[in-house]
Enzyme design. Structure first.
Site, PDB file in Angstrom:
ATOM      1  CB  CYS A  19      -0.948   0.102   1.189  1.00  0.00           C
ATOM      2  SG  CYS A  19      -2.062  -1.293   1.344  1.00  0.00           S
ATOM      3  CE  LYS A  66      10.665  -2.206  -7.856  1.00  0.00           C
ATOM      4  NZ  LYS A  66      11.220  -3.200  -8.766  1.00  0.00           N
TER       5      LYS A  66
HETATM    6  C1  F6R Z   1      11.104  -9.590  -8.857  1.00  0.00           C
HETATM    7  C2  F6R Z   1      10.842  -8.722  -7.739  1.00  0.00           C
HETATM    8  C3  F6R Z   1      10.652  -9.332  -6.370  1.00  0.00           C
HETATM    9  C4  F6R Z   1      11.616  -8.656  -5.395  1.00  0.00           C
HETATM   10  C5  F6R Z   1      11.426  -9.185  -3.962  1.00  0.00           C
HETATM   11  C6  F6R Z   1      12.439  -8.574  -3.004  1.00  0.00           C
HETATM   12  O1  F6R Z   1      11.209  -8.911 -10.067  1.00  0.00           O
HETATM   13  O2  F6R Z   1      10.794  -7.549  -7.892  1.00  0.00           O
HETATM   14  O3  F6R Z   1      10.863 -10.714  -6.387  1.00  0.00           O
HETATM   15  O4  F6R Z   1      12.922  -8.897  -5.838  1.00  0.00           O
HETATM   16  O5  F6R Z   1      10.140  -8.896  -3.533  1.00  0.00           O
HETATM   17  O6  F6R Z   1      12.332  -7.192  -2.958  1.00  0.00           O
HETATM   18  P1  F6R Z   1      13.498  -6.266  -2.431  1.00  0.00           P
HETATM   19  O7  F6R Z   1      14.643  -6.390  -3.362  1.00  0.00           O
HETATM   20  O8  F6R Z   1      12.892  -4.894  -2.435  1.00  0.00           O
HETATM   21  O9  F6R Z   1      13.865  -6.730  -1.052  1.00  0.00           O
END
Ligand code: F6R
Length: 584
Positions: A2, A579
Site C-alpha cells: 500500500c 513492488k
Molecule cells: C522480482 C521482484 C521481487 C523482489 C522481492 C524482493 O522482479 O521484484 O521478487 O525482488 O520482492 O524485494 P526487495 O529487493 O525490495 O527486497
C-alpha cells in the site's frame, strides 16, 4: 504494501496528491481512495480499480482541499471491495485513517469495539474506532494515536486526518514513512519520489516515530522510547528519475538505463566496498540474504565467494530463523534489497542483531539501510516497474565486487566492468533487437517454457524465469541443465521450448545437454556470445569477462518485456503483485 501520501499546507492539496499517488502506484493498485477536509467536514471518495479510473469516475480533479490523505491499496485483510478501500473512517465521519501494514491482534481489538459501526473487513478499521474512543474520552489526537499505537501488534504505518485537529498525525512502524518539507506545506508519504517534484527536503522517520504535521511545522516523538536525530536531508533525485520520459513503460526505461548506470561506475572509488571486504576477511562464514530477485543476487554472489575460497551461504529472508543455531558471532551478513523494506528480511533481523551487517540496498532512506553497519548504495535510482531489472544488474555487480575485493582482486573486477561497459553498446543493436522480437513472437502463445543453464547461468535462468512469470504470465521453469537427466528431461518433446544460456567455462557441457534436448525434438533458443548449430533461434550477447552474465540478464529482461507487450499485458503493474513486499 500500500502507498500513502498526505499534505497539509496553504496550497490546494489535490493536484499534489493526485500526482503523488500515481508515483506510489507500484506499491499496490487494486483500490484507491482519498479523504479530504473542506469546510470543516470530511469527504471520502474510494473504490476498487486502478487509480486513474477512480479519479475519473469520481471527478476528483474538481475537488479542492488544503489538508488531505490519499491511499493506494494492495489487499491483505479484506477482499478487493469498495468498503475495504482506504481511508477508513470512524463512526461519525469526523476522522479517517490510511494504513500500510498488518495489525496482528485486530480481531481481538475489534471484539472490544461493541457499539461501533464496523463498515469493512479490514484490520485498519480498528485504528479509526480506537482513536474515536480516545477522542471522545477527551484525548487530543496525538494522545489518542499514542494510545492506539500501544495497543496494536505487528508492523503498521498510518496517517490520521481529523476534522477537529489542525495537524495530520502519522506513525511509522515497519512500513516506510517519510516527511517532505515544502515552502507552502508539508507532505507525509510512503516514499520520496511521490513528492520530489515539489520538494527535495526530507526527514526520514524511524520505527516508533509519531509525527504531527502542521502547515508550516512538524513535531516528532518516538513512541518506542528511542532517541533518534531527525536531520533534514536533501534527496538526490529529480523529476526525470521518476517519469517514464519517452518510454511507453517503466520496465523498458529501466532496462535501457542499464548501460549508462554501468558506465557511471567507471570512475568510482568504491570506498564502502573496501570497508565491507575488510570486515569479510575477518569472518567465519558469509551469509547473503535476499528475497525474490534479490535472493538470486545472493545466490550469484555466494557462488563467486565460494569460488574464491570464502564460505558463503545464500539464504531467503524468511528462512533465516532456521539457521539460528548454527550462526556464530564471527559470521558476517550481507543483505540485498531494492526497497530495503522487505518484511521477510526485516522480520528476521533480530536473529543477527549481534553480527556485522553489510547492506547492498537501493533505497537509501529505508529501514534496512538504517539497520546495517556498512551501507553500499546500489545507486540505480527509483525502480518503478514491479519486475526488478536495473537493481538486479547493479546489486549483482556490487556483490561480485565485494567478493573480489575480499580476496584482493578488486582491480580485476573493475577492469572487467570496464570491458563490459564498452561491449554493452553492442547489446541494443538492431540485429539483437530483431532477434529478441522474433523469439518473443515465437513464445508469446506458449503455456510454458524452460530456461536452462549451468552454474552461474542457472542462477540467471532462475532470474529469467521469475521475470517471465511476473510479466508474461507464462509458466517458466528454470532447470539446472546438469540435472536435466535426473527427471526434467521427461518433459521434453517437440512442443517444449528451452531458452538456453551458454557461456564459458561450461560451454562444452552445456552444449552436450542441448544435444539431449534436440535428440527429443525439443526447440532450443540460444542466448550466447557464439552461435551453434543446436540453436533453432539465437540471440547474441557481448563478452564482458566475469560480468558477461549481465548482458545475458539484460537480454532475458528485454525478452520478457517484449513478450509481455505482444500479449498486451501491463507489465509495469502485473496482476496480484506489488513492488515492495512489506507483509509476511
Ligand atoms: C522480482 C521482484 C521481487 C523482489 C522481492 C524482493 O522482479 O521484484 O521478487 O525482488 O520482492 O524485494 P526487495 O529487493 O525490495 O527486497
Amino acid at each position: 504494501m500500500c502507498g500513502i501520501i498526505a499534505y497539509n499546507g496553504s496550497d490546494d492539496a489535490i493536484p499534489y496528491l493526485l500526482d503523488g499517488i500515481k508515483n506510489l502506484e507500484y506499491r499496490g493498485y487494486d483500490s484507491f481512495g482519498c479523504a479530504l477536509e473542506s469546510d470543516g467536514g470530511l469527504t471520502i471518495k474510494k473504490d476498487i480499480g486502478r487509480i486513474d479510473d477512480v479519479i475519473n469516475e469520481y471527478k476528483l480533479r474538481d475537488l479542492s482541499s488544503k489538508k488531505a490523505v490519499f491511499h493506494t491499496r494492495w489487499a491483505t485483510h479484506g477482499g478487493v471491495e469498495q468498503k475495504n478501500a482506504h481511508p477508513i473512517s470512524d463512526c461519525t465521519g469526523r476522522l479517517a485513517v490510511a494504513h500500510n501494514g498488518i495489525i496482528e491482534n485486530w480481531t481481538d481489538l475489534r471484539d472490544e469495539l461493541s457499539g461501533h459501526i464496523i463498515k469493512s473487513d479490514t484490520d485498519t478499521e480498528v485504528l479509526a474506532h480506537i482513536i474515536e474512543n480516545r477522542l471522545n474520552a477527551g484525548d487530543d489526537l496525538t494522545s489518542a494515536v499514542k494510545f492506539t499505537f500501544e495497543r496494536i501488534n505487528g508492523s503498521s504505518s498510518f496517517v490520521v486526518i481529523d476534522t477537529k485537529t489542525d495537524n495530520l498525525v502519522g506513525v511509522k512502524k515497519g512500513s516506510p514513512l517519510v516527511l517532505g518539507l515544502a515552502d507552502k506545506g508539508n507532505f507525509i508519504s510512503s516514499d520520496v519520489p511521490s513528492f520530489i517534484k515539489y520538494t527535495n527536503k526530507v526527514v526520514y522517520l524511524y520505527d516508533g516515530d509519531m509525527v504531527s504535521v502542521g502547515k508550516k511545522d512538524y513535531e516528532i516523538v518516538n513512541l518506542m522510547g528511542k532517541d533518534h536525530t531527525h536531520d533534514i536531508a536533501t534527496a538526490n533525485l529529480s523529476s526525470k528519475d521518476i517519469d517514464k520520459g519517452d518510454y511507453e513503460h517503466f520496465m523498458l526505461k529501466e532496462i535501457m538505463e542499464q548501460p549508462n548506470l554501468i558506465k557511471n561506475l567507471k570512475d568510482k572509488e568504491f570506498k564502502e566496498v573496501d570497508e565491507a571486504a575488510a570486515v569479510i576477511r575477518g569472518a567465519s562464514s558469509v551469509y547473503i540474504i535476499g528475497a525474490g530477485t534479490s535472493f538470486h543476487v545472493a545466490r550469484l554472489g555466494a557462488r563467486v565467494f565460494r569460488e574464491n575460497g570464502i564460505n558463503a551461504i545464500p539464504v531467503q529472508g524468511h528462512d533465516l530463523p532456521s539457521y539460528k543455531k548454527v550462526i556464530s558471532d564471527k559470521d558476517v551478513f550481507i543483505i540485498i534489497s531494492q526497497s530495503g523494506e522487505t518484511a521477510d528480511i526485516i522480520n528476521s533481523m533480530h536473529i543477527i542483531k549481534n553480527n556485522k551487517k553489510i547492506g547492498i540496498i537501493n533505497n537509501e532512506g529505508s529501514t534496512l539501510a538504517k539497520e546495517v553497519g556498512i551501507f553500499i548504495p546500489v545507486g540505480a535510482g527509483p525502480e518503478k516497474a514491479v519486475a526488478a531489472t536495473k537493481t538486479f544488474t547493479l546489486s549483482s555487480f556490487y556483490i561480485v565486487l565485494v567478493a573480489m575485493a575480499a580476496v584482493g582482486k578488486k582491480d580485476l573486477a573493475v577492469n572487467d566492468i570496464n570491458l563490459l561497459n564498452v561491449n554493452l553498446y553492442n547489446l541494443f543493436v538492431p540485429s539483437v533487437i530483431d532477434a529478441v522480437n522474433a523469439v518473443a513472437g515465437k513464445i508469446k502463445d506458449l503455456e510454458s517454457i524452460f530456461l536452462l543453464g549451468r552454474d552461474l547461468d542457472y542462477v540467471l535462468a532462475l532470474e529469467g524465469a521469475l521475470k517471465f512469470k511476473e510479466t508474461t504470465y507464462i509458466h517458466a521453469e528454470a532447470v539446472d541443465a546438469s540435472t536435466f537427466k535426473h527427471g526434467p528431461l521427461a518433459l521434453i518433446s517437440d512442443k517444449a521450448y528451452a531458452i538456453s544460456l551458454v557461456s564459458e567455462p561450461l560451454r562444452t557441457s552445456m552444449l552436450s545437454n542441448l544435444h539431449e534436448v534436440k535428440a527429443r525434438r525439443g526447440n532450443v533458443i540460444g542466448i550466447s556470445d557464439t552461435n551453434s548449430e543446436l540453436f533453432d533461434m539465437f540471440i547474441r550477447t557481448p563478452e564482458g569477462g566475469m560480468f558477461s552474465f549481465i548482458s545475458q540478464a539484460i537480454i532475458l529482461q528485454l525478452l520478457s518485456y517484449k513478450t509481455a507487450v505482444l500479449k498486451g499485458i501491463d507489465m509495469d503493474h502485473p496482476r496480484n503483485l506489488a513492488k515492495t513486499v512489506t507483509v509476511l
